[in-house]
Write a protein that holds these residues in place. Structure first.
Motif, PDB file in Angstrom:
ATOM      1  N   ASN A   1       6.137  45.705  -4.047  1.00  0.00           N
ATOM      2  CA  ASN A   1       6.178  46.303  -2.712  1.00  0.00           C
ATOM      3  C   ASN A   1       7.422  47.166  -2.497  1.00  0.00           C
ATOM      4  O   ASN A   1       7.363  48.182  -1.804  1.00  0.00           O
ATOM      5  CB  ASN A   1       6.094  45.220  -1.628  1.00  0.00           C
ATOM      6  CG  ASN A   1       4.663  44.759  -1.408  1.00  0.00           C
ATOM      7  OD1 ASN A   1       3.723  45.378  -1.917  1.00  0.00           O
ATOM      8  ND2 ASN A   1       4.487  43.684  -0.665  1.00  0.00           N
ATOM      9  N   ALA A   2       8.524  46.771  -3.105  1.00  0.00           N
ATOM     10  CA  ALA A   2       9.731  47.607  -2.989  1.00  0.00           C
ATOM     11  C   ALA A   2       9.494  48.953  -3.665  1.00  0.00           C
ATOM     12  O   ALA A   2       9.939  50.002  -3.171  1.00  0.00           O
ATOM     13  CB  ALA A   2      10.931  46.890  -3.602  1.00  0.00           C
ATOM     14  N   ILE A   3       8.782  48.934  -4.773  1.00  0.00           N
ATOM     15  CA  ILE A   3       8.480  50.178  -5.498  1.00  0.00           C
ATOM     16  C   ILE A   3       7.498  51.033  -4.688  1.00  0.00           C
ATOM     17  O   ILE A   3       7.674  52.250  -4.566  1.00  0.00           O
ATOM     18  CB  ILE A   3       7.915  49.860  -6.907  1.00  0.00           C
ATOM     19  CG1 ILE A   3       8.984  49.114  -7.726  1.00  0.00           C
ATOM     20  CG2 ILE A   3       7.455  51.130  -7.614  1.00  0.00           C
ATOM     21  CD1 ILE A   3       8.469  48.483  -9.001  1.00  0.00           C
ATOM     22  N   VAL A   4       6.516  50.375  -4.101  1.00  0.00           N
ATOM     23  CA  VAL A   4       5.527  51.105  -3.279  1.00  0.00           C
ATOM     24  C   VAL A   4       6.225  51.778  -2.097  1.00  0.00           C
ATOM     25  O   VAL A   4       6.007  52.959  -1.808  1.00  0.00           O
ATOM     26  CB  VAL A   4       4.413  50.142  -2.785  1.00  0.00           C
ATOM     27  CG1 VAL A   4       3.542  50.825  -1.738  1.00  0.00           C
ATOM     28  CG2 VAL A   4       3.572  49.659  -3.956  1.00  0.00           C
ATOM     29  N   LEU A   5       7.082  51.031  -1.431  1.00  0.00           N
ATOM     30  CA  LEU A   5       7.772  51.587  -0.258  1.00  0.00           C
ATOM     31  C   LEU A   5       8.735  52.706  -0.652  1.00  0.00           C
ATOM     32  O   LEU A   5       8.974  53.640   0.107  1.00  0.00           O
ATOM     33  CB  LEU A   5       8.540  50.485   0.482  1.00  0.00           C
ATOM     34  CG  LEU A   5       7.691  49.437   1.189  1.00  0.00           C
ATOM     35  CD1 LEU A   5       8.571  48.301   1.702  1.00  0.00           C
ATOM     36  CD2 LEU A   5       6.908  50.051   2.348  1.00  0.00           C
TER      37      LEU A   5
ATOM     38  N   ARG B   1       8.419  54.921  -3.035  1.00  0.00           N
ATOM     39  CA  ARG B   1       7.818  56.014  -3.804  1.00  0.00           C
ATOM     40  C   ARG B   1       8.299  57.381  -3.309  1.00  0.00           C
ATOM     41  O   ARG B   1       8.206  57.698  -2.132  1.00  0.00           O
ATOM     42  CB  ARG B   1       6.285  55.918  -3.794  1.00  0.00           C
ATOM     43  CG  ARG B   1       5.682  56.089  -2.419  1.00  0.00           C
ATOM     44  CD  ARG B   1       4.185  55.751  -2.397  1.00  0.00           C
ATOM     45  NE  ARG B   1       3.604  56.027  -1.098  1.00  0.00           N
ATOM     46  CZ  ARG B   1       3.705  55.223  -0.037  1.00  0.00           C
ATOM     47  NH1 ARG B   1       4.362  54.084  -0.101  1.00  0.00           N
ATOM     48  NH2 ARG B   1       3.150  55.577   1.118  1.00  0.00           N
ATOM     49  N   ASP B   2       8.861  58.141  -4.251  1.00  0.00           N
ATOM     50  CA  ASP B   2       9.324  59.508  -3.986  1.00  0.00           C
ATOM     51  C   ASP B   2      10.271  59.607  -2.786  1.00  0.00           C
ATOM     52  O   ASP B   2      10.374  60.677  -2.158  1.00  0.00           O
ATOM     53  CB  ASP B   2       8.127  60.458  -3.773  1.00  0.00           C
ATOM     54  CG  ASP B   2       7.205  60.479  -4.984  1.00  0.00           C
ATOM     55  OD1 ASP B   2       7.731  60.544  -6.109  1.00  0.00           O
ATOM     56  OD2 ASP B   2       5.974  60.400  -4.807  1.00  0.00           O
ATOM     57  N   ALA B   3      10.947  58.538  -2.461  1.00  0.00           N
ATOM     58  CA  ALA B   3      11.830  58.550  -1.287  1.00  0.00           C
ATOM     59  C   ALA B   3      13.001  59.504  -1.504  1.00  0.00           C
ATOM     60  O   ALA B   3      13.545  59.604  -2.606  1.00  0.00           O
ATOM     61  CB  ALA B   3      12.351  57.142  -1.012  1.00  0.00           C
TER      62      ALA B   3
ATOM     63  N   GLN C   1      11.186  53.312 -11.061  1.00  0.00           N
ATOM     64  CA  GLN C   1       9.731  53.104 -10.968  1.00  0.00           C
ATOM     65  C   GLN C   1       9.158  53.862  -9.772  1.00  0.00           C
ATOM     66  O   GLN C   1       8.044  54.351  -9.818  1.00  0.00           O
ATOM     67  CB  GLN C   1       9.417  51.609 -10.814  1.00  0.00           C
ATOM     68  CG  GLN C   1       9.800  50.758 -12.011  1.00  0.00           C
ATOM     69  CD  GLN C   1       8.952  51.050 -13.235  1.00  0.00           C
ATOM     70  OE1 GLN C   1       7.736  51.051 -13.155  1.00  0.00           O
ATOM     71  NE2 GLN C   1       9.586  51.350 -14.350  1.00  0.00           N
ATOM     72  N   ALA C   2       9.957  53.919  -8.712  1.00  0.00           N
ATOM     73  CA  ALA C   2       9.484  54.556  -7.478  1.00  0.00           C
ATOM     74  C   ALA C   2       9.678  56.074  -7.495  1.00  0.00           C
ATOM     75  O   ALA C   2       9.194  56.766  -6.615  1.00  0.00           O
ATOM     76  CB  ALA C   2      10.229  53.962  -6.283  1.00  0.00           C
TER      77      ALA C   2
END
Ligand SMILES: [Zn+2]
Ligand SMILES: [Zn+2]
Length: 254
Positions: A167-171, A173-175, A207-208
């Protein structure tokens, strides 16, 4: 929607995990967008918000979880004069516990603050606040939300406190900016009470595909000096150039 990206200021009001020390105060991060002032967490650092904001814009406060280092500064809300009100967002099911903390005889209840307060419980998922916010559960001993804020064509992700999780990676993403926990020293692990070490944080950021990574929530008993934080910058220069090692009152422009 504007053609030119608007510059946005992110100020780390409090960067310590668990308690205040000479290195800083507990967790709070201010994001100043064009129309809103947005604050992640209300550790003791939140008391400094009025050094930076005019209090003329609507203020949003997103609480990650109810560990004291993320809510200890709520009693200082009484000093503010948020002319456009405060919208406090916390995860679904947490308002009863939050209200038990923010009441007499401990402090002044939200209803008695000198401005309008709206309290919203958020479920996991994406919400329009009116700006977009996505919240997902992280890995922590108590329920804890990470937040992804999409505003003024920028993405800022706030993930503390957590172990490594999807979930940390999902949140993240491309930040444009990924802010994570750094409760642990390099190489250290804490399976019973998950937090990140710098390698974990860099792993999540990679990863994100996050553009920038900022570390905060430095464990008060783990990082005894600011020098110990600064060493991280040098140590991880190759793995993550321009790593932001946050200290109280550090401001960055996005
Ligand atoms: Zn914490
Ligand atoms: Zn915590």
């Amino acid at each position: 929607m504007r053609d030119n990206p608007i510059s946005m200021q992110v100020t780390f009001l409090g960067t310590n995990g668990w308690y205040d020390t000479v290195t800083g105060t507990t967790c709070s991060v201010l994001v100043q967008s064009e129309e809103y002032d947005i604050i992640f967490d209300a550790g003791n650092g939140i008391a400094k918000a009025d050094r930076y904001i005019t209090q003329q814009k609507p203020v949003f406060l997103f609480i990650s979880h109810l560990h004291i280092d993320h809510i200890a500064g709520l009693h200082t809300l009484v000093k503010f004069r948020f002319n456009k009100g405060l919208c406090l967002c916390t995860q679904k099911g947490s308002v009863t516990d939050l209200m038990a903390f923010v009441r007499e005889p401990y402090t002044i209840p939200f209803s008695d603050l000198p401005y309008k307060v709206e309290i919203i419980e958020l479920a996991e998922g994406r919400h329009m606040m009116p700006f977009a916010v996505e919240c997902l559960t992280l890995v922590h001993p108590v329920p804890c939300f990470g937040y992804r804020l999409e505003i003024d064509r920028k993405v800022i992700t706030y993930c503390t406190d957590t172990g490594v999780c999807d979930n940390a990676i999902v949140l993240g993403r491309d930040a444009d900016l990924l802010i994570t926990d750094c409760g642990l020293k390099p190489g250290d692990v804490s399976p019973g009470w998950p937090h990140l070490n710098p390698e974990n944080a860099i792993h999540i950021a990679r990863q994100a595909h996050a553009k920038r990574l900022a570390l905060m929530h430095f464990g008060a008993e783990v990082y005894g000096t600011l020098g110990e934080r600064r060493e991280l910058q040098q140590r991880y220069e190759k793995e993550w150039p321009d790593l932001i090692v946050a200290t109280d009152d550090l401001a960055i422009t996005l």
